[in-house]
Design a protein around this motif. Structure first.
Motif, PDB file in Angstrom:
ATOM      1  N   PHE A 226      39.969  34.793 -39.795  1.00 47.11           N
ATOM      2  CA  PHE A 226      39.380  33.989 -38.725  1.00 47.11           C
ATOM      3  C   PHE A 226      39.163  32.544 -39.153  1.00 47.11           C
ATOM      4  CE2 PHE A 226      35.225  32.200 -37.399  1.00 47.11           C
ATOM      5  CZ  PHE A 226      35.582  31.806 -36.115  1.00 47.11           C
ATOM      6  N   PHE A 227      38.589  32.338 -40.317  1.00 47.13           N
ATOM      7  CA  PHE A 227      38.307  30.975 -40.768  1.00 47.13           C
ATOM      8  C   PHE A 227      39.595  30.182 -40.999  1.00 47.13           C
ATOM      9  CE2 PHE A 227      34.335  33.127 -42.032  1.00 47.13           C
ATOM     10  CZ  PHE A 227      33.422  32.279 -41.427  1.00 47.13           C
ATOM     11  N   ARG A 228      40.602  30.817 -41.582  1.00 46.18           N
ATOM     12  CA  ARG A 228      41.880  30.117 -41.817  1.00 46.18           C
ATOM     13  C   ARG A 228      42.502  29.665 -40.506  1.00 46.18           C
ATOM     14  NH1 ARG A 228      42.705  34.311 -45.493  1.00 46.18           N
ATOM     15  NH2 ARG A 228      44.098  35.382 -44.031  1.00 46.18           N
ATOM     16  N   ARG A 229      42.506  30.539 -39.528  1.00 46.54           N
ATOM     17  CA  ARG A 229      43.104  30.187 -38.235  1.00 46.54           C
ATOM     18  C   ARG A 229      42.323  29.057 -37.560  1.00 46.54           C
ATOM     19  NH1 ARG A 229      43.565  35.834 -38.376  1.00 46.54           N
ATOM     20  NH2 ARG A 229      41.643  36.132 -37.176  1.00 46.54           N
ATOM     21  N   SER A 230      41.009  29.119 -37.654  1.00 42.84           N
ATOM     22  CA  SER A 230      40.166  28.083 -37.033  1.00 42.84           C
ATOM     23  C   SER A 230      40.364  26.731 -37.707  1.00 42.84           C
ATOM     24  CB  SER A 230      38.688  28.498 -37.112  1.00 42.84           C
ATOM     25  OG  SER A 230      38.462  29.707 -36.416  1.00 42.84           O
ATOM     26  N   VAL A 231      40.335  26.722 -39.042  1.00 47.84           N
ATOM     27  CA  VAL A 231      40.494  25.468 -39.781  1.00 47.84           C
ATOM     28  C   VAL A 231      41.879  24.879 -39.538  1.00 47.84           C
ATOM     29  CG1 VAL A 231      40.737  24.519 -42.116  1.00 47.84           C
ATOM     30  CG2 VAL A 231      38.763  25.953 -41.536  1.00 47.84           C
ATOM     31  N   LYS A 232      42.891  25.720 -39.482  1.00 45.59           N
ATOM     32  CA  LYS A 232      44.253  25.243 -39.212  1.00 45.59           C
ATOM     33  C   LYS A 232      44.311  24.534 -37.864  1.00 45.59           C
ATOM     34  CE  LYS A 232      49.056  26.851 -38.862  1.00 45.59           C
ATOM     35  NZ  LYS A 232      49.954  28.036 -38.931  1.00 45.59           N
ATOM     36  N   TYR A 233      43.674  25.118 -36.870  1.00 41.45           N
ATOM     37  CA  TYR A 233      43.669  24.505 -35.536  1.00 41.45           C
ATOM     38  C   TYR A 233      42.915  23.175 -35.562  1.00 41.45           C
ATOM     39  CZ  TYR A 233      43.239  23.946 -30.507  1.00 41.45           C
ATOM     40  OH  TYR A 233      43.317  23.449 -29.230  1.00 41.45           O
ATOM     41  N   ILE A 234      41.772  23.152 -36.228  1.00 39.41           N
ATOM     42  CA  ILE A 234      40.983  21.918 -36.327  1.00 39.41           C
ATOM     43  C   ILE A 234      41.815  20.811 -36.979  1.00 39.41           C
ATOM     44  CG2 ILE A 234      39.044  20.830 -37.515  1.00 39.41           C
ATOM     45  CD1 ILE A 234      38.008  22.405 -35.202  1.00 39.41           C
ATOM     46  N   LYS A 235      42.494  21.134 -38.056  1.00 43.46           N
ATOM     47  CA  LYS A 235      43.284  20.118 -38.771  1.00 43.46           C
ATOM     48  C   LYS A 235      44.414  19.561 -37.921  1.00 43.46           C
ATOM     49  CE  LYS A 235      42.522  21.412 -43.604  1.00 43.46           C
ATOM     50  NZ  LYS A 235      43.180  21.869 -44.860  1.00 43.46           N
ATOM     51  N   ARG A 236      44.925  20.373 -37.025  1.00 45.13           N
ATOM     52  CA  ARG A 236      46.011  19.928 -36.143  1.00 45.13           C
ATOM     53  C   ARG A 236      45.504  19.039 -35.021  1.00 45.13           C
ATOM     54  NH1 ARG A 236      48.574  25.262 -34.128  1.00 45.13           N
ATOM     55  NH2 ARG A 236      49.451  23.806 -32.603  1.00 45.13           N
ATOM     56  N   HIS A 237      44.229  19.137 -34.670  1.00 49.80           N
ATOM     57  CA  HIS A 237      43.724  18.452 -33.484  1.00 49.80           C
ATOM     58  C   HIS A 237      42.607  17.450 -33.755  1.00 49.80           C
ATOM     59  CE1 HIS A 237      45.741  22.022 -31.772  1.00 49.80           C
ATOM     60  NE2 HIS A 237      45.929  21.257 -30.715  1.00 49.80           N
ATOM     61  N   VAL A 238      42.128  17.372 -34.984  1.00 51.98           N
ATOM     62  CA  VAL A 238      41.032  16.451 -35.306  1.00 51.98           C
ATOM     63  C   VAL A 238      41.487  15.535 -36.441  1.00 51.98           C
ATOM     64  CG1 VAL A 238      38.666  16.258 -36.151  1.00 51.98           C
ATOM     65  CG2 VAL A 238      39.273  18.108 -34.572  1.00 51.98           C
ATOM     66  N   GLU A 239      41.314  14.250 -36.256  1.00 52.25           N
ATOM     67  CA  GLU A 239      41.712  13.273 -37.261  1.00 52.25           C
ATOM     68  C   GLU A 239      40.664  13.202 -38.369  1.00 52.25           C
ATOM     69  OE1 GLU A 239      42.967   8.520 -37.562  1.00 52.25           O
ATOM     70  OE2 GLU A 239      42.324   9.402 -35.646  1.00 52.25           O
ATOM     71  N   ASN A 240      41.129  13.336 -39.592  1.00 51.86           N
ATOM     72  CA  ASN A 240      40.257  13.245 -40.772  1.00 51.86           C
ATOM     73  C   ASN A 240      38.992  14.091 -40.648  1.00 51.86           C
ATOM     74  OD1 ASN A 240      42.014  11.324 -41.983  1.00 51.86           O
ATOM     75  ND2 ASN A 240      41.040   9.680 -40.793  1.00 51.86           N
ATOM     76  N   PRO A 241      39.145  15.380 -40.442  1.00 48.94           N
ATOM     77  CA  PRO A 241      37.944  16.222 -40.321  1.00 48.94           C
ATOM     78  C   PRO A 241      37.199  16.326 -41.651  1.00 48.94           C
ATOM     79  CG  PRO A 241      39.903  17.594 -40.489  1.00 48.94           C
ATOM     80  CD  PRO A 241      40.390  16.172 -40.382  1.00 48.94           C
ATOM     81  N   VAL A 242      35.885  16.400 -41.553  1.00 46.97           N
ATOM     82  CA  VAL A 242      35.034  16.622 -42.715  1.00 46.97           C
ATOM     83  C   VAL A 242      34.320  17.954 -42.482  1.00 46.97           C
ATOM     84  CG1 VAL A 242      33.055  15.797 -44.035  1.00 46.97           C
ATOM     85  CG2 VAL A 242      34.729  14.161 -43.123  1.00 46.97           C
ATOM     86  N   PHE A 243      34.540  18.905 -43.371  1.00 44.55           N
ATOM     87  CA  PHE A 243      34.021  20.256 -43.179  1.00 44.55           C
ATOM     88  C   PHE A 243      32.677  20.412 -43.887  1.00 44.55           C
ATOM     89  CE2 PHE A 243      38.588  20.484 -42.664  1.00 44.55           C
ATOM     90  CZ  PHE A 243      38.702  21.194 -41.476  1.00 44.55           C
ATOM     91  N   ILE A 244      31.694  20.875 -43.137  1.00 48.13           N
ATOM     92  CA  ILE A 244      30.347  21.021 -43.674  1.00 48.13           C
ATOM     93  C   ILE A 244      29.931  22.484 -43.567  1.00 48.13           C
ATOM     94  CG2 ILE A 244      27.955  20.260 -43.521  1.00 48.13           C
ATOM     95  CD1 ILE A 244      28.977  17.669 -42.288  1.00 48.13           C
TER      96      ILE A 244
END
Length: 351
Positions: free
Chosen positions: A247-265
Motif C-alpha cells: 500500500f505505501f509503495r503504491r501511494s508514494v509512487k502516485y505522489i511522486k508522479r503528481h507532486v513536485e518535490n514532495p517532502v515525506f514526513i
C-alpha cells in the motif's frame, strides 16, 4: 432521550462526536446524551487500549451532556461494576447489550439499536461461520489480499451504495434509544459534508507551544509536505496488510508522479521509527535521495499534535487508522491527494 456511545482513542472519539452532531441536527425534539463509561473501567487483558481517556474536552473544549448525569453516584458505580463483570471485550467488544441492561436495572430503559443487539450464546461456530472464517483467512494471504483489493475497487460504487442504504446517520430516531459509534463518516457517501462546517468549528487545535512542533510546522508550510501515518505498535492488528502488501509503495509512487518535490514526513511512535528507518523499500522511498523527516516526539496527552501537523500537510497517506483519517480530512488544501488502503474510505485515492 437519545444516547450516543463513544469509546477508544482520539480518532474514534472525533468520529463519534461527528455522528453525535448529525444525530442532534435531525433529532432536536429531545436531548441527546453522550455515553463514554468505558473510560471509567479498569483496563483488563483483551480490552482495546483507551489511550488517554476522553480527550475532546481537554483538546477542543467539547463536553456534551453525558448520560452519567441521569444517575446518582451509587447507581453509576453499580452500572460500572456490572459492565466490567460482563467482560464484553471477550465477545468481540459487544458492549451494547450489557450497558443497556445495566442502565435498565437502574431505571433508564433504552432500546439498543447497535448492530449487535443480543448477548451472544456460547454455542460452537456454525458451518456458515466456519466458511466465512476460511474465506477471511484466505484474504489475509498475499494472493487473497490483491484479489480482494481489485474486487473492491471494481465494485466500489455498488458497495458504497449498499452501505449507505443500510445506515442513515441523519435518520430520525424514536425516543429512548442507544445508538452511535458506527464510524460511518470515515467512509464515502454518508453525508459528512452536511456538517463539515460544524466539524471544522469544533475541531480547532490549540496553538503550538513547543519549539520542536513549531519548527516542524514551519517546514510543513514551506514545502509540498506529504504525511505518512505509520504508527505500528498499537495498530498492526488493524493495518498490518498495508506494510505487507505494498500500500505505501503504491501511494508514494502516485505522489511522486503528481507532486513536485514532495517532502515525506513520517508520523510514528518512538517504538516504530527505527523499524521505518530500516525498511525504506516498504514505503517506496530512498532515504538517501528522498527528503524525509520523522515526527516521533508527541507522546501521551500531546499525541494529538501529530494529527494537528498532518492536517497542515499538502497531501496525506494514511492506513485504516481513524487518527490518520482525521489528519487527512482536516487538511484544507483544495488540491490535496489523500491515499487510503480501501476504496470505501473517504479519500481522493485508494491503493
Amino acid at each position: 432521550m437519545r444516547v450516543v456511545h463513544m469509546d477508544s482513542g482520539l480518532g474514534n472519539q472525533m468520529l463519534d462526536y461527528a455522528e453525535y452532531l448529525a444525530i442532534c441536527s435531525q433529532n432536536q425534539d429531545e436531548k441527546c446524551y453522550l455515553e463514554n463509561l468505558i473510560y471509567e473501567l479498569p483496563f483488563k487483558d483483551g480490552m482495546f487500549s483507551m489511550w488517554n481517556g476522553y480527550e475532546l474536552g481537554r483538546i477542543f473544549g467539547i463536553n456534551p451532556p453525558n448520560i452519567k448525569e441521569k444517575f446518582k453516584a451509587e447507581a453509576w458505580e453499580r452500572i460500572l461494576q456490572k459492565v466490567e463483570y460482563s467482560e464484553f471485550w471477550d465477545e468481540n467488544w459487544n458492549y451494547a447489550p450489557y450497558i443497556t441492561r445495566a442502565f435498565e436495572e437502574e431505571g433508564v430503559r433504552l432500546k439498543n439499536l447497535r448492530k449487535k443487539p443480543e448477548i451472544p450464546s456460547q454455542t460452537p461456530p456454525s458451518f456458515k461461520r466456519k466458511i466465512r472464517l476460511t474465506i477471511t483467512r484466505f484474504f489475509q494471504t498475499r494472493i487473497g489480499y490483491h484479489i480482494k483489493r481489485y474486487l473492491r475497487k471494481l465494485l466500489a460504487n455498488r458497495l458504497i451504495k449498499k452501505a449507505n442504504a443500510e445506515y442513515d446517520v441523519f435518520r430520525k430516531y424514536p425516543s429512548d434509544v442507544y445508538i452511535g459509534h458506527s464510524f460511518a463518516f470515515k467512509y464515502k457517501g454518508f453525508g459528512i459534508e452536511r456538517i463539515d462546517a460544524m466539524i471544522r468549528e469544533a475541531f480547532q487545535f490549540p496553538a503550538l507551544e513547543d519549539d520542536k512542533n513549531k519548527e516542524m510546522m514551519k517546514i510543513i508550510q514551506e514545502c509540498n509536505a506529504v504525511s505518512i501515518h505509520a504508527r505500528r505498535s498499537d495498530l498492526l492488528f488493524l493495518n498490518g496488510h498495508c506494510y505487507k502488501f505494498g500500500f505505501f509503495r503504491r501511494s508514494v509512487k502516485y505522489i511522486k508522479r503528481h507532486v513536485e518535490n514532495p517532502v515525506f514526513i513520517f508520523f510514528t511512535d518512538e517504538k516504530s521509527v527505527g523499524w521505518c528507518e530500516e525498511n525504506e523499500k516498504i514505503f517506496g522511498l530512498n532515504f538517501k535521495k528522498d527528503k524525509v523527516y520523522f515526527v516521533d516526539w508527541n507522546k501521551g496527552e500531546n499525541s494529538f499534535r501529530d494529527m494537528q501537523l498532518m492536517a497542515q500537510c499538502k497531501h496525506n497517506i494514511f492506513t485504516e487508522s481513524t487518527f490518520g483519517f482525521w489528519g487527512a480530512y482536516l487538511n484544507r488544501n483544495p488540491d490535496k491527494i489523500t491515499c487510503a488502503p480501501d476504496p470505501m474510505i473517504l479519500a481522493t485515492h485508494s491503493f
